[in-house]
Design an enzyme around this catalytic site. Structure first.
Site, PDB file in Angstrom:
ATOM      1  N   ASP A  18      41.598  40.685  39.710  1.00 53.13           N
ATOM      2  CA  ASP A  18      40.924  42.051  40.163  1.00 53.13           C
ATOM      3  C   ASP A  18      42.018  42.935  39.995  1.00 53.13           C
ATOM      4  OD1 ASP A  18      39.206  43.790  41.509  1.00 53.13           O
ATOM      5  OD2 ASP A  18      40.457  43.631  43.234  1.00 53.13           O
ATOM      6  N   SER A  19      41.636  44.204  40.130  1.00 53.00           N
ATOM      7  CA  SER A  19      42.623  45.342  40.189  1.00 53.00           C
ATOM      8  C   SER A  19      43.595  45.240  41.302  1.00 53.00           C
ATOM      9  CB  SER A  19      41.905  46.632  40.172  1.00 53.00           C
ATOM     10  OG  SER A  19      40.816  46.873  41.199  1.00 53.00           O
ATOM     11  N   CYS A  81      36.494  41.931  39.455  1.00 55.58           N
ATOM     12  CA  CYS A  81      36.475  43.261  39.616  1.00 55.58           C
ATOM     13  C   CYS A  81      35.197  43.891  38.904  1.00 55.58           C
ATOM     14  CB  CYS A  81      37.767  43.776  39.045  1.00 55.58           C
ATOM     15  SG  CYS A  81      37.813  45.759  39.178  1.00 55.58           S
ATOM     16  N   GLU A 160      40.677  49.594  52.528  1.00 53.58           N
ATOM     17  CA  GLU A 160      42.413  49.087  52.484  1.00 53.58           C
ATOM     18  C   GLU A 160      43.073  49.651  53.787  1.00 53.58           C
ATOM     19  OE1 GLU A 160      44.208  49.312  48.747  1.00 53.58           O
ATOM     20  OE2 GLU A 160      42.503  48.535  47.525  1.00 53.58           O
ATOM     21  N   CYS A 192      31.083  46.768  44.070  1.00 56.86           N
ATOM     22  CA  CYS A 192      32.539  46.966  44.414  1.00 56.86           C
ATOM     23  C   CYS A 192      32.974  45.870  45.176  1.00 56.86           C
ATOM     24  CB  CYS A 192      32.823  48.368  44.678  1.00 56.86           C
ATOM     25  SG  CYS A 192      34.610  48.549  45.053  1.00 56.86           S
ATOM     26  N   HIS A 194      35.262  45.821  47.205  1.00 55.65           N
ATOM     27  CA  HIS A 194      35.622  46.100  48.936  1.00 55.65           C
ATOM     28  C   HIS A 194      34.370  46.161  49.676  1.00 55.65           C
ATOM     29  CE1 HIS A 194      39.368  47.160  46.758  1.00 55.65           C
ATOM     30  NE2 HIS A 194      39.934  47.592  47.585  1.00 55.65           N
TER      31      HIS A 194
HETATM   32  N1  DGL Z   1      38.063  46.362  42.327  1.00 52.30           N
HETATM   33  C1  DGL Z   1      37.471  47.482  41.982  1.00 52.30           C
HETATM   34  C2  DGL Z   1      36.049  47.021  41.663  1.00 52.30           C
HETATM   35  O1  DGL Z   1      35.167  46.290  42.011  1.00 52.30           O
HETATM   36  C3  DGL Z   1      37.592  48.368  43.241  1.00 52.30           C
HETATM   37  C4  DGL Z   1      39.094  48.895  43.220  1.00 52.30           C
HETATM   38  C5  DGL Z   1      39.711  49.746  42.096  1.00 52.30           C
HETATM   39  O2  DGL Z   1      39.005  50.812  41.726  1.00 52.30           O
HETATM   40  O3  DGL Z   1      40.220  49.318  41.382  1.00 52.30           O
HETATM   41  O4  DGL Z   1      35.232  48.108  40.879  1.00 52.30           O
END
Ligand code: DGL
Length: 279
Positions: A18-19, A81, A160, A192, A194
Site C-alpha cells: 500500500d502507499s 491500495c 491517520e 479507500c 482507510h
Molecule cells: N491507500 C490509498 C488508497 O486506498 C489511500 C492513501 C493514499 O492516498 O495514498 O487509495
C-alpha cells in the site's frame, strides 16, 4: 513438481502493499480469514499519498514495490491500495508470473450483487474516483447500475490522526456524504484503505438502509479462493518461531508501528526501512 517443492511454494509468504499504513486494514482481514498464511507487507510511507498522484507515478512506484516483494519469494501479491489497484494493476498483471489481485474488483463485485435499487455510491481518493474504475467493474456485472463517486480526501489524514470517532470527522463526513444521501444510494463502497476505520461514522450518517461494502474484507475472501484454486493455500500453520509477519516501509518505521499496533492484534515488534528507489 515434487512434494517438497509444492510444500515450499504453499509455505511462501503473500506480498501485500500500500502507499502507507492504510493497507493494514487488508492485512488485518487476511490474518483473520487465512491465518496460516505468512505475509510480507510494504508501506510506501516516504511517498504517501498516492491518491493525488498521476497514473504514471503510481504505476512506477507500484512496479518498484512488486520487484521488492519478489525478492522475498512471495507466492502471490495483493495490491492493498485502491489507488494503485485503479492505476497500476492491469499493467503489472501482464508483467509478472505470479497471481496478483487488487482491492477494487472484489469490492465492485459485492456491491453490484448487494444493490437492490441499482444506485451505488463509491467514496475514495481523487485518483480512484477520477479513474472511474469501480463504476466500470460494477457495470460489467450490472449494466443498468447508476454509480455515483465522491472523492473524500480529508478522510485519510483524519484517520491517520486517530480521529475515528470525533465531531470533526462527523462534520466532514456529513458534507461529503450528503450528495450520496440525496441521490438515494442503497450501497456504498468504502473505496479507500482507510475508510473501514471510520465505518461506524459513515454508517451512522448514511443510515441503516445503506449497505456498506468493505473491499478489504472482500479481497481477503477472494485471495483465499484464488490460493485454493491455484493450489497455493497453506493448510498448515507455520512453525513456532518462524517470522510469520514481516513489515517494511520506506520511512518512519516508529510511526508506522504505532499505527499498526492500534489496528492489528498481533504485537508488531519490528519494521524495517528499505530504499524502495533501488528496486
Ligand atoms: N491507500 C490509498 C488508497 O486506498 C489511500 C492513501 C493514499 O492516498 O495514498 O487509495
Amino acid at each position: 513438481m515434487k512434494t517438497e517443492e509444492i510444500n515450499a511454494l504453499r509455505e511462501a509468504p503473500i506480498g501485500v502493499f500500500d502507499s502507507g499504513v492504510g493497507g493494514l486494514t487488508v492485512v488485518r482481514e487476511i490474518m483473520r480469514q487465512i491465518p496460516n498464511e505468512k505475509i510480507v507487507y510494504f508501506g510506501d510511507t516516504a511517498r504517501v499519498p498516492y491518491g493525488n498522484k498521476s497514473k504514471e507515478t503510481v504505476t512506477r512506484y507500484s512496479r518498484q514495490i512488486v520487484r521488492f516483494l519478489q525478492t522475498k519469494q512471495v507466492k502471490a501479491i495483493v495490491v492493498a491500495c485502491n489507488t494503485a489497484s485503479a492505476f497500476a494493476l492491469d499493467e503489472i498483471e501482464k508483467e509478472i508470473d505470479i497471481p496478483i489481485i487488487g482491492v477494487v474488483r472484489p469490492g465492485a463485485k459485492v456491491a453490484a450483487e448487494a444493490t437492490r435499487n441499482g444506485r451505488v455510491g463509491v467514496i475514495g481518493t481523487a485518483g480512484t474516483v477520477g479513474s472511474n474504475i469501480y463504476s466500470t467493474y460494477i457495470k460489467q456485472i450490472k449494466p443498468n447500475a447508476e454509480v455515483t463517486s465522491k472523492a473524500c480526501p480529508l478522510f485519510v489524514p483524519l484517520v491517520e490522526e486517530g480521529l475515528w470517532q470525533d465531531p470533526v470527522t462527523d462534520e466532514i463526513a456529513m458534507r461529503y456524504l450528503s450528495e450520496l444521501i440525496d441521490i438515494g444510494i442503497d450501497t456504498l463502497i468504502l473505496g479507500c484503505t482507510h475508510y473501514p476505520l471510520i465505518r461506524s461514522t459513515v454508517g451512522r450518517i448514511m443510515g441503516e438502509h445503506v449497505t456498506l461494502v468493505n473491499p478489504a474484507y472482500e479481497t481477503a475472501r477472494e485471495l483465499k479462493e484464488l490460493l485454493m484454486e491455484k493450489g497455493l493455500f497453506n493448510p498448515i500453520p507455520p512453525q513456532l518461531g518462524t517470522n510469520k509477519y514481516q513489515f517494511f516501509v520506506s520511512d518512519g518505521a516508529d510511526r508506522f508501528m504505532q499505527f499498526a499496533n492500534s489496528i492489528i492484534k498481533y504485537g508488531i515488534l519490528s519494521t524495517k526501512i528499505i530504499n524502495i528507489e533501488e528496486f
